[in-house]
Every structure is written in structure tokens, then in C-alpha cells.
Design a protein around this motif. Structure first.
Motif, PDB file in Angstrom:
ATOM      1  N   TYR A   5     -14.925 -56.154  25.268  1.00  0.00           N
ATOM      2  CA  TYR A   5     -13.894 -55.303  25.860  1.00  0.00           C
ATOM      3  C   TYR A   5     -12.516 -55.699  25.350  1.00  0.00           C
ATOM      4  O   TYR A   5     -11.707 -54.852  24.974  1.00  0.00           O
ATOM      5  CB  TYR A   5     -13.902 -55.418  27.389  1.00  0.00           C
ATOM      6  CG  TYR A   5     -15.124 -54.815  28.056  1.00  0.00           C
ATOM      7  CD1 TYR A   5     -15.764 -53.700  27.516  1.00  0.00           C
ATOM      8  CD2 TYR A   5     -15.627 -55.352  29.233  1.00  0.00           C
ATOM      9  CE1 TYR A   5     -16.869 -53.152  28.139  1.00  0.00           C
ATOM     10  CE2 TYR A   5     -16.734 -54.797  29.860  1.00  0.00           C
ATOM     11  CZ  TYR A   5     -17.360 -53.705  29.308  1.00  0.00           C
ATOM     12  OH  TYR A   5     -18.449 -53.171  29.924  1.00  0.00           O
ATOM     13  N   HIS A   6     -12.291 -56.979  25.378  1.00  0.00           N
ATOM     14  CA  HIS A   6     -10.975 -57.429  24.924  1.00  0.00           C
ATOM     15  C   HIS A   6     -10.762 -57.076  23.460  1.00  0.00           C
ATOM     16  O   HIS A   6      -9.695 -56.590  23.076  1.00  0.00           O
ATOM     17  CB  HIS A   6     -10.827 -58.937  25.122  1.00  0.00           C
ATOM     18  CG  HIS A   6      -9.503 -59.452  24.671  1.00  0.00           C
ATOM     19  ND1 HIS A   6      -9.296 -59.972  23.412  1.00  0.00           N
ATOM     20  CD2 HIS A   6      -8.309 -59.465  25.272  1.00  0.00           C
ATOM     21  CE1 HIS A   6      -8.026 -60.320  23.278  1.00  0.00           C
ATOM     22  NE2 HIS A   6      -7.401 -60.022  24.396  1.00  0.00           N
TER      23      HIS A   6
ATOM     24  N   ALA B 206     -10.001 -53.418  23.118  1.00  0.00           N
ATOM     25  CA  ALA B 206      -8.666 -53.080  23.621  1.00  0.00           C
ATOM     26  C   ALA B 206      -7.604 -53.513  22.617  1.00  0.00           C
ATOM     27  O   ALA B 206      -6.644 -52.789  22.345  1.00  0.00           O
ATOM     28  CB  ALA B 206      -8.434 -53.742  24.975  1.00  0.00           C
TER      29      ALA B 206
ATOM     30  N   ALA C 178     -15.734 -60.288  26.131  1.00  0.00           N
ATOM     31  CA  ALA C 178     -15.053 -60.505  24.860  1.00  0.00           C
ATOM     32  C   ALA C 178     -15.008 -59.202  24.070  1.00  0.00           C
ATOM     33  O   ALA C 178     -14.026 -58.903  23.390  1.00  0.00           O
ATOM     34  CB  ALA C 178     -15.779 -61.584  24.064  1.00  0.00           C
TER      35      ALA C 178
END
Lengths: 337, 337
Positions: free
Chosen positions: B87-88, B91, B85
Motif C-alpha cells: 500500500y505504501h 501510494a 508495504a
DNA sequence: CTCAAATGTTTGAGCGCTCAAACCGTAACG
DNA sequence: CGTTACGGTTTGAGCGCTCAAACATTTGAG
């Protein structure tokens, strides 16, 4: 050590008393340079703390030396782990091959994703993409192919066997067959399957896993195979398995298509523990949940998959026209410790 | 639409009948350009399918417009999800701010990691780093500071309150206090804590979570607080809780420092279900495991943390000398559905 | 002893962009 | 009517690297 201004090819060249290009050659084509010169240059590089500028190189070579991969939006759940491992594997394998890994946020839909990828590739941020979570009705591969975008998919082109693109996948059938064999070896006689809805029909991850179970169970000739299906949700799975265990032909073991399903099955088995023999549950994905519950589970060799994806991509960078290749790797059964 | 050769600033300029720089201005400083000119240029951009070259921009501006984050090596387990989560979130937040997210594989040790980061930053691959999994004896922040590397940590500088760097963290004490209050509200009288070894002493994630429990429990004056400690392992936790539940002052609820511990506690509670009243378990991290087991769990607002990290970094890019800032965000209690 | 082929090294040009400075009209001011 | 000011635009230079071609040396064959 380092200068005030960061060292460049030119500054290193001046220091070593050679030309810019020779320094470049030392780094990229060491054989072109005489031994004595190379040593001198290497010293100069060391002394000046020189680091090649990536952007400059990218600009000159028109290669980003990077691949992109999607950062998944909130996962349904339990197998999120697998992606983590995949990211790490990609980053590691990429590092060995001079490829950096770029994360892009999962867009709204597949069309938007293709646009995002297109952007990444055409701005020179990435050379290629690794596609994850591919499915039968996935539009991304076709679009990327049309775009001329280099990519490798983690997941088979379900239902498009002719799909001319590179992919790597884990052989789910082998996984479930390993599970069944293990259960047979440990004396189970009636081994059921707990899968997802629609497992039987179209080619898919689910039908693949089911097939492995069916083949071995059918081969062992233990009576009519028993199976149940449920959405990938522990509660739903528990209900489905409870029903299964209530039947006259209740199994003494259950092979599941995921650890989420296995969790549900496990709870149903516990609840029914009073009546009848204990039921052994085997999961799929070898998440910590399975480990924590003491369940055996099929482990996907994620790290290997990631490395193979990188291999396929680097191979394609070198030989853009080589025919598409698909790689199927076998999983292993991880027993509870 | 697109030409044979990819469009460049120059080709677009020629097409629009203006100079290279004007096209650049349309993109980066729209106000500098007259309306009529801008429209003409925008048309030319559209017609030619122009995409600015990232490497060229990076080279000219000396900014990578990218941040790096570590791809964790195989997780111990259950909370791997949280990283996904994160990382998302990075990003996504990065995309909004024109920052790409780069993944680097977790190196052997902290020294190697600092070297990796140094490499990334000095080759111009990334402008800054987001540090994860910080701990009290973490050497990375100090080294990065010495290197003059821009970074933001997910996690407080435990035991280094003076640490002059940006960080974002989740307030664990608030999380456990929410858990305790919820349990009190639902009628529990004796609420124990299951933490990790050493939770009491040094400032750490663990001691922070324990503190939140202790404060509320102490405040409610329900007798001497009961607690147990175990490594972050379901089996170990189960054993510790089994012991706890055997005591005369056995609790009727347990607040845990992680979902892994909660899983163990849950199993111990189930095993002891026969004797005495049922024991309610609350976890930490709101992983799918907790959800699957029907346990309440403290949810870290990971997405928010990621966005704040990006905010801090972009802020620092603009004002490199502004004082370091630490942001503490409150978690929420996620009840079983 | 000459010429060609290796071998090692340098030169010139260019990748596509941004910065700073220069430029050019036109409007505002004295 | 000259001067300044200013919005709008262009020019020149350079970011740090790689490619291809040109250039020196040395070597070996004829």
C-alpha cells in the motif's frame, strides 16, 4: 444494456420522458418524486446502465465524499497487521456511508504530512482525514485544527485532554487488567509487567497499559509489583525478561505491552524453563505471532474503531459545530486456541 | 495569503491580468506560455494560494487520476505486513505520477469484486485497478479484460501464460534457490523443503517456490530430496516437520514456503534439538516474525513491485494498445541480524 | 366557485476546469 | 508591400451534476 456513450442524467431523463432534475431526485431524494414517475425512471436507469458521475457530483456539491488515511512506511513490525485491519474497516465503513478511502504515503515528518493533507483537502480530493499513530508530542492535530481541516484520530490526545477534536481509542488499561485477571483466575500468583521505557511517566499508550496491570495487581495484594522495560524489540525484551526471571522474586506470569515484547518474553521463559515453574506470557495486539506461539493476547477491536471513526466523521459532516467527542472502546483478551 | 473564497482559475487570471486558459497552460503546458507571462501568473498563484480543483479537472478530462486497490479482509496472518508495504509503495509511486490510491473493501467473492471495480471505474472514481492475491483459478482478470477495465496484477497469471494483461510478480524460484545456496555455503548437506499441499502439481506460487529449491538441491546431487507439506499454519507445520525430523533421512536444514511454515519448522527444530545436529530453517517473506526468531528469510521487494505496477499502469494510460507486459523481479535473502 | 396550500416537476444558473478553435500581433518570405 | 506562418493568447463550448427558484397541477378550505 449500456449505450455506446455512457449514460448521463440527461440521457436517462430523455429516455424516461422526464427532466434531468427528476432523475437526480429519484437518486438523491426519492420521496420528492411520485411513485409512478420513480418506477419509470428507475427502469430507464436500469436499461441504460446509468452510473452517476462522481466528479460531476463532487464539483457541484463541493464534497469529495472521500477521506484520507496515511499509508504507513515500513512498520517496525509485528503489529503491522493491525493497520491492515484498520484500512479494511475504514474502507468497509466508508462504503456504507458513501465515503471512499484515499491512501497518502507517509511523508518525511509531521509538517510535511500536514501539508499533504492540506493539499488533499483543498484540491477537493478528500473531505477529512483519519489520523493514525498519534502520540503525546504530535503536532498534527493542532495544525489541522488551525487549518480548519476535519479529522478524527485513532489514538487519544495524550496529555492534551482538552484537545477539541474527535478521537477513538482502545482502552489499554482495560486490556492489561483483563490479562491480569485471566492470569489470576488460572492460578498465577506473581504477575509481572513488561513494558516500554518511560511507561511510568507521561500519559502514553505505554503508561495506559501499565496502569491497567498495576491497578489489578495492586488490588490483589500479592506483594510488590515486579516490572521490566525494554525497547519494542524481541531480542531486547528477551534479555530484559531473562534478567527478571533470574531474580529471587521472579514472576510466574508476564503481561506485555506488545506482542513483540511478548515474543521476547516467551523465548526467555522457554530458555529458563528448566529452572522453576513455567512462566505464562500474555501479549498485546493479538497478532498471528501470539497465536502461533500459543500465547494469549489482548485484541484491539480494530474494526470497531474504524467504524467509529467513520461515524464521528459523518456526524461532523452533518453537524460541523457539534462539540468534539472522544470514544474509548474496550479490547478483549484472545486466548490461544 | 488565501482569499475568503478559494481561488479559482478565473480569480487567478483576473489577478494576473490574463485569461483563464493561460493560467491553465502555465500549470499543464508551461512551454506554451511566454516567460514573462508565466512568472506573472505564478506570482498570482502563489499570492492567492490557488489549488486546482481536482473534481473539475476530472470532469473535464474524464480521468480520475486515481487507481483502486483492495483492502484485504482480516489476513490469515503473518504476511499481512507485506500488504502494508505494498500500500505504501503504491501510494508513494502513485504520488510521483499524479495518481491517488483508493481503497475498496474486499467483497464477498470475485464476482462481487468485479462489480465493485466496475462501479469504481464507471463512476469515475478510479481509472484502473491493481489486483492482489491472484491465483490460478482467479476469475477477476478475465472479467476485467472483458469489461475493458485497465488493470495490473501483483501475481502471475498462473496457468494462463497467454493472459494478455499486465502483471508484476516476484520470482519465488529464485528466492528459494538463494536460500538453498546460502545453506549449502554454510555447510548444510541435506536441505529439505516445507511447502503447501499441492505444491508439486499446478503452476502456483507454491510450485514456483518449490521448483527453485528442487533445482538447486537436485543440481548439488546430495541424495534424494526430502520434503514435507502442510497447510499455512504454524501448528500443522510443526507437526509435519517433527515427523520429518524423526525419519532416518532427517535433513539438517529446511527451506519453507512462508514464514508461518518457518515458524512451525523452527519450533519443531527446537523441540528436536536434543537429538542430532541443529536444523537451520529459512523462511519466506522476511516478516518480523522471522527476524524475531533469528531466521533467514526471503524478502520480496514489495516496494519495487508497487512501483512497477504503477509504471505499467501509467504506461498503459499513455498507450492503451501496447501489448501486455509481465515483469518478474528477483527477491533477496535477508539474513538474521 | 375562488384562492391558497400542497405536491410534483421543470428551468436556469453555475460548480472549476480543459478542449478546440479563433484570434492577434509580429516576423519571414516572395 | 501583401501574404503566409507562427508563437502567444483569448474565446466559446461543454464535461455531468446539484441547487434554488419557478412553474404546473391538484387538493381542500372558505
Amino acid at each position: 444494456m449500456a449505450q455506446n456513450d455512457p449514460a448521463t442524467l440527461d440521457s436517462v431523463a430523455a429516455r424516461a420522458g422526464v427532466s434531468r432534475q427528476t432523475v437526480s431526485n429519484v437518486l438523491r431524494h426519492p420521496t420528492r418524486v411520485a411513485d409512478a414517475t420513480r418506477d419509470r425512471v428507475l427502469d430507464a436507469i436500469r436499461e441504460s446502465g446509468y452510473r452517476p458521475s462522481l466528479p460531476a457530483r463532487q464539483l457541484a456539491t463541493r464534497r469529495a465524499h472521500a477521506i484520507a488515511v496515511r499509508a504507513e512506511r515500513q512498520q517496525d513490525g509485528i503489529s503491522g497487521l493491525v493497520l491492515d485491519a484498520f484500512y479494511h474497516g475504514l474502507a468497509e465503513a466508508g462504503q456504507h456511508n458513501g465515503l471512499r478511502v484515499l491512501l497518502y504515503p507517509q511523508p518525511e515528518d509531521e509538517a510535511a504530512e500536514v501539508a499533504t493533507i492540506d493539499e488533499l483537502v483543498h484540491t477537493g480530493a478528500a473531505d477529512a482525514v483519519v489520523l493514525t499513530a498519534t502520540s503525546a508530542d504530535d503536532e498534527r492535530p493542532a495544525h489541522l485544527r488551525d487549518n480548519g481541516t476535519t479529522f478524527c484520530a485513532f489514538g487519544r490526545p495524550w496529555g492534551h485532554d482538552d484537545a477539541p477534536h474527535d478521537w477513538v481509542d482502545v482502552d489499554g488499561a482495560v486490556g492489561t487488567s483483563l490479562a491480569v485477571r485471566h492470569l489470576l483466575d488460572s492460578g498465577r500468583r506473581s504477575i509481572a509487567y513488561l513494558g516500554w521505557p518511560g511507561d511510568g511517566a507521561e500519559p502514553s499508550t505505554g503508561s495506559d497499559r501499565r496502569r491497567g496491570w498495576l491497578e489489578v495487581v495492586g488490588h490483589a495484594a500479592l506483594g510488590a509489583p515486579v516490572e521490566a522495560h525494554s525497547l519494542n524489540d524481541a531480542a531486547a525484551a528477551q534479555a530484559a525478561v531473562a534478567e527478571l526471571l533470574g531474580r529471587p522474586d521472579a514472576p510466574d506470569a508476564i503481561v506485555c505491552a506488545s506482542d513483540t515484547l511478548a515474543l521476547g518474553a516467551h523465548r526467555a521463559a522457554l530458555a529458563a524453563a528448566g529452572a522453576g515453574a513455567p512462566v505464562t506470557v500474555v501479549g498485546f495486539d493479538a497478532t498471528p505471532v501470539a497465536a502461533a506461539l500459543g500465547l494469549a493476547s489482548v485484541a484491539q477491536p480494530i474494526d470497531q474503531v474504524a467504524h467509529l471513526c467513520i461515524d464521528l466523521l459523518t456526524g461532523r459532516f452533518e453537524t460541523p459545530d457539534r462539540p468534539a467527542r472522544g470514544l474509548l472502546v474496550p479490547p478483549v483478551l484472545r486466548l490461544p486456541s
